[in-house]
Scaffold this motif. Structure first.
Motif, PDB file in Angstrom:
ATOM      1  N   ASP A   1       0.817  -1.214   0.000  1.00 54.43           N
ATOM      2  CA  ASP A   1       0.000   0.000   0.000  1.00 54.43           C
ATOM      3  C   ASP A   1       0.850   1.263   0.000  1.00 54.43           C
ATOM      4  OD1 ASP A   1      -2.278  -1.489  -0.078  1.00 54.43           O
ATOM      5  OD2 ASP A   1      -2.802  -1.217   2.036  1.00 54.43           O
ATOM      6  N   LEU A   2       2.067   1.166   0.515  1.00 53.25           N
ATOM      7  CA  LEU A   2       2.982   2.310   0.508  1.00 53.25           C
ATOM      8  C   LEU A   2       3.730   2.439  -0.819  1.00 53.25           C
ATOM      9  CD1 LEU A   2       4.418   1.982   4.130  1.00 53.25           C
ATOM     10  CD2 LEU A   2       2.926   3.800   3.279  1.00 53.25           C
ATOM     11  N   GLY A   3       3.540   1.486  -1.721  1.00 55.49           N
ATOM     12  CA  GLY A   3       4.167   1.563  -3.032  1.00 55.49           C
ATOM     13  C   GLY A   3       5.655   1.256  -3.030  1.00 55.49           C
ATOM     14  N   LEU A   4       6.116   0.521  -2.039  1.00 60.04           N
ATOM     15  CA  LEU A   4       7.545   0.191  -1.931  1.00 60.04           C
ATOM     16  C   LEU A   4       7.803  -1.119  -2.666  1.00 60.04           C
ATOM     17  CD1 LEU A   4       7.954   1.140   1.823  1.00 60.04           C
ATOM     18  CD2 LEU A   4       8.547   2.531  -0.177  1.00 60.04           C
ATOM     19  N   GLN A   5       8.230  -1.003  -3.893  1.00 59.29           N
ATOM     20  CA  GLN A   5       8.290  -2.164  -4.770  1.00 59.29           C
ATOM     21  C   GLN A   5       9.436  -3.111  -4.465  1.00 59.29           C
ATOM     22  OE1 GLN A   5       8.183  -0.680  -8.794  1.00 59.29           O
ATOM     23  NE2 GLN A   5       6.138   0.181  -8.561  1.00 59.29           N
ATOM     24  N   GLU A   6      10.465  -2.641  -3.781  1.00 59.01           N
ATOM     25  CA  GLU A   6      11.613  -3.497  -3.503  1.00 59.01           C
ATOM     26  C   GLU A   6      11.653  -4.002  -2.064  1.00 59.01           C
ATOM     27  OE1 GLU A   6      13.409  -4.560  -5.915  1.00 59.01           O
ATOM     28  OE2 GLU A   6      12.397  -3.251  -7.354  1.00 59.01           O
ATOM     29  N   ALA A   7      10.739  -3.550  -1.231  1.00 58.35           N
ATOM     30  CA  ALA A   7      10.673  -4.020   0.148  1.00 58.35           C
ATOM     31  C   ALA A   7       9.843  -5.293   0.209  1.00 58.35           C
ATOM     32  CB  ALA A   7      10.074  -2.953   1.055  1.00 58.35           C
TER      33      ALA A   7
ATOM     34  N   GLU B   1      12.423  19.524   8.784  1.00 66.57           N
ATOM     35  CA  GLU B   1      12.624  20.956   8.549  1.00 66.57           C
ATOM     36  C   GLU B   1      13.364  21.236   7.256  1.00 66.57           C
ATOM     37  OE1 GLU B   1      16.408  21.826  11.425  1.00 66.57           O
ATOM     38  OE2 GLU B   1      14.686  20.778  12.286  1.00 66.57           O
ATOM     39  N   GLU B   2      14.118  20.263   6.760  1.00 64.79           N
ATOM     40  CA  GLU B   2      14.850  20.413   5.500  1.00 64.79           C
ATOM     41  C   GLU B   2      14.226  19.591   4.362  1.00 64.79           C
ATOM     42  OE1 GLU B   2      17.444  22.345   5.056  1.00 64.79           O
ATOM     43  OE2 GLU B   2      18.199  22.779   7.079  1.00 64.79           O
ATOM     44  N   GLU B   3      13.184  18.802   4.681  1.00 63.68           N
ATOM     45  CA  GLU B   3      12.567  17.891   3.714  1.00 63.68           C
ATOM     46  C   GLU B   3      13.624  16.974   3.091  1.00 63.68           C
ATOM     47  OE1 GLU B   3      10.308  20.181   0.943  1.00 63.68           O
ATOM     48  OE2 GLU B   3       8.896  20.893   2.446  1.00 63.68           O
ATOM     49  N   THR B   4      14.522  16.507   3.931  1.00 61.08           N
ATOM     50  CA  THR B   4      15.705  15.776   3.492  1.00 61.08           C
ATOM     51  C   THR B   4      15.706  14.366   4.075  1.00 61.08           C
ATOM     52  OG1 THR B   4      17.063  17.739   3.246  1.00 61.08           O
ATOM     53  CG2 THR B   4      18.223  15.704   3.745  1.00 61.08           C
ATOM     54  N   SER B   5      16.164  13.401   3.294  1.00 57.78           N
ATOM     55  CA  SER B   5      16.324  12.031   3.776  1.00 57.78           C
ATOM     56  C   SER B   5      17.757  11.570   3.550  1.00 57.78           C
ATOM     57  CB  SER B   5      15.360  11.080   3.053  1.00 57.78           C
ATOM     58  OG  SER B   5      14.012  11.448   3.281  1.00 57.78           O
TER      59      SER B   5
ATOM     60  N   ASP C   1      14.508   2.418  -2.147  1.00 54.27           N
ATOM     61  CA  ASP C   1      13.178   2.277  -1.569  1.00 54.27           C
ATOM     62  C   ASP C   1      13.104   2.933  -0.195  1.00 54.27           C
ATOM     63  OD1 ASP C   1      11.202   1.188  -3.177  1.00 54.27           O
ATOM     64  OD2 ASP C   1      10.926  -0.590  -1.934  1.00 54.27           O
ATOM     65  N   MET C   2      14.159   2.805   0.585  1.00 53.26           N
ATOM     66  CA  MET C   2      14.158   3.381   1.923  1.00 53.26           C
ATOM     67  C   MET C   2      14.266   4.909   1.884  1.00 53.26           C
ATOM     68  SD  MET C   2      13.596   1.091   4.275  1.00 53.26           S
ATOM     69  CE  MET C   2      12.300   0.653   3.091  1.00 53.26           C
ATOM     70  N   ILE C   3      14.876   5.470   0.844  1.00 52.09           N
ATOM     71  CA  ILE C   3      14.862   6.925   0.677  1.00 52.09           C
ATOM     72  C   ILE C   3      13.423   7.395   0.497  1.00 52.09           C
ATOM     73  CG2 ILE C   3      15.548   8.841  -0.813  1.00 52.09           C
ATOM     74  CD1 ILE C   3      18.058   7.167  -1.488  1.00 52.09           C
ATOM     75  N   ARG C   4      12.691   6.700  -0.335  1.00 55.81           N
ATOM     76  CA  ARG C   4      11.284   7.044  -0.552  1.00 55.81           C
ATOM     77  C   ARG C   4      10.488   6.877   0.746  1.00 55.81           C
ATOM     78  NH1 ARG C   4      10.549   3.642  -4.314  1.00 55.81           N
ATOM     79  NH2 ARG C   4      10.963   5.104  -5.991  1.00 55.81           N
ATOM     80  N   TYR C   5      10.778   5.782   1.448  1.00 58.33           N
ATOM     81  CA  TYR C   5      10.018   5.472   2.656  1.00 58.33           C
ATOM     82  C   TYR C   5      10.298   6.446   3.795  1.00 58.33           C
ATOM     83  CZ  TYR C   5       8.387   2.837   6.727  1.00 58.33           C
ATOM     84  OH  TYR C   5       7.759   2.456   7.886  1.00 58.33           O
ATOM     85  N   ALA C   6      11.508   6.980   3.874  1.00 65.17           N
ATOM     86  CA  ALA C   6      11.873   7.864   4.979  1.00 65.17           C
ATOM     87  C   ALA C   6      10.891   9.024   5.109  1.00 65.17           C
ATOM     88  CB  ALA C   6      13.295   8.383   4.788  1.00 65.17           C
ATOM     89  N   GLU C   7      10.562   9.641   4.000  1.00 67.03           N
ATOM     90  CA  GLU C   7       9.609  10.756   4.039  1.00 67.03           C
ATOM     91  C   GLU C   7       8.218  10.265   4.389  1.00 67.03           C
ATOM     92  OE1 GLU C   7       8.047  14.535   1.343  1.00 67.03           O
ATOM     93  OE2 GLU C   7       9.498  13.114   0.512  1.00 67.03           O
ATOM     94  N   GLN C   8       7.814   9.103   3.853  1.00 69.09           N
ATOM     95  CA  GLN C   8       6.502   8.553   4.186  1.00 69.09           C
ATOM     96  C   GLN C   8       6.385   8.299   5.686  1.00 69.09           C
ATOM     97  OE1 GLN C   8       6.485   5.001   1.755  1.00 69.09           O
ATOM     98  NE2 GLN C   8       5.280   5.996   0.150  1.00 69.09           N
ATOM     99  N   LEU C   9       7.436   7.742   6.266  1.00 69.05           N
ATOM    100  CA  LEU C   9       7.423   7.429   7.689  1.00 69.05           C
ATOM    101  C   LEU C   9       7.298   8.692   8.530  1.00 69.05           C
ATOM    102  CD1 LEU C   9       7.792   5.442  10.045  1.00 69.05           C
ATOM    103  CD2 LEU C   9      10.273   5.649   9.719  1.00 69.05           C
TER     104      LEU C   9
END
Length: 393
Positions: free
Chosen positions: A227-233, A355-359, A289-297
């Motif tokens: 559901d989070l769209g994490l295709q490699e997890a 605060e930086e929108e950074t992962s 995938d975890m870069i994408r997930y970091a912001e989701q989390l």
């Protein structure tokens, strides 16, 4: 104490499914809308990151992967060293065991069930898993926040000796964890008194998921990942990792399994039984995938807004030095939101700086389920790029 993650060691390293929801959750963006970061970081900064990464390839680690996603400074994705002792070049798309970052998915699953009204965070553990010390007082919320006072099974010396001897540990199941918890009843403490990291609490949450959904924790967690769209997890059912993958090695400076002076190579512990860490540490993924997930989390994707806010009500894991706090299946390290992990062969850190929108995500292919070698590299990068983001108490 042995655990899939060590908050104290972490601080030292840095300083060195079905149903209607009845709410509008923050949707997960399609995977194709969030591509892996491109290599656009300033060349001078990239060179400094490279130097830090190369210096991290010690004590049995043959390779590392670093991912940075920053809307201002630029993004970066780079592999270092080799994926094995045979010299296969490390690549940025390798799969690895994310260890305790798994807990964030377990918490997501439980919180989603709460949003759907299928359980309450105030339900007593006894309702789902009987005969646990203080089980009539421990709530689901306590377990999510590491405040249940449950004995952590990885501290059991007999278990750890067996696991070190054979990471495949045939026949193991989460019910073996229950036996260890019950055998150490005198070491349990009443819930709500302190925030103390316990892998047992997240194994128990996996059993709660199974009782509520009628599905295996592996199946339900997989649906959350999808559901989070994490295709490699993925949450594996066997000891194998998806291709491509990096081998994992026991760090040679481990106090748990001291290196054999006669050995020419570090011990390969790539294959291990996912039932041992289960919902406390079984999931596999990739750095992109975890870069994408970091912001989701960090943003609470997939949860009701109030639940996402509740998830980041922090309680302290440390009282001096680096500020380390725990929410509901999520870690606050300084100003960063995410989680880290260590398991046989792999250590990692997934962090987002709101605060930086950074992962920033780091993986190193050596660990012993206690030390977190990836943290030194992650903290070096964070200190370089965001020096004010790691406040102390």
């Amino acid at each position: 104490m042995r655990r899939w993650m060590r908050p104290a060691a972490l601080a030292l390293a840095v300083l060195a499914g079905a149903g209607t929801t009845g709410f509008t959750a923050t949707p997960a963006p399609p995977a194709e809308s969030a591509p892996p970061p491109a290599a656009t970081l300033d060349p001078d900064l990239a060179a400094q990151v490279d130097a830090l990464a190369r210096a991290a390839l010690t004590a049995g680690a043959t390779g590392a992967v670093v991912g940075i996603s920053d809307p201002v400074r630029g993004s970066y994705l780079q592999a270092y060293g080799t994926a094995d002792t045979a010299g296969t070049p490390m690549t940025t798309d390798v799969h690895y065991r994310i260890a305790s970052v798994t807990k964030t998915f377990t918490a997501q699953a439980v919180l989603r069930l709460a949003d759907q009204g299928r359980l309450s965070l105030d339900d007593p553990l006894e309702e789902y898993v009987p005969d646990i010390p203080h089980g009539d007082e421990i709530t689901v919320r306590h377990l999510l926040g590491m405040r249940g006072g449950v004995y952590s099974f990885v501290r059991d010396e007999e278990f750890m000796a067996r696991y070190v001897a054979d990471p495949l540990l045939p026949g193991w199941s989460p019910y073996d964890v229950l036996e260890i918890i019950r055998a150490h009843a005198d070491e349990a403490t009443p819930p709500g008194q302190a925030t103390v990291y316990s892998d047992s609490e997240y194994v128990l949450l996996g059993l709660v998921i199974e009782r509520v959904t009628g599905r295996s924790a592996q199946q339900y967690t997989t649906s959350v990942i999808e559901d989070l769209g994490l295709q490699e997890a993925s949450y594996p059912t066997t000891a194998a990792l998806p291709e491509p993958y990096t081998h994992g090695y026991m760090n040679t400076d481990s106090e748990l399994t001291p290196a054999d002076p006669a050995a020419e190579e570090p011990r390969d512990v790539t294959l291990s039984n996912p039932e041992v860490p289960s919902t406390a540490g079984a999931v596999i993924s990739t750095v992109p995938d975890m870069i994408r997930y970091a912001e989701q989390l960090a943003s609470g994707t997939g949860l009701a807004p109030e639940t996402a806010r509740l998830r980041q009500e922090w309680t302290p894991l440390t009282s001096t030095g680096l500020r380390v706090q725990y929410g509901l299946g999520v870690l606050q390290l300084g100003n960063w939101v995410g989680h880290n992990g260590s398991i046989f062969g792999y250590s990692d850190m997934v962090g987002h700086l709101p605060e930086e929108e950074t992962s920033v995500v780091v993986m190193v292919n050596a660990a012993d389920a206690e030390a977190v070698p990836a943290m030194a590299l992650w903290s070096g990068i964070v200190t370089l790029l965001y020096p004010d983001s790691l406040p102390t108490w």
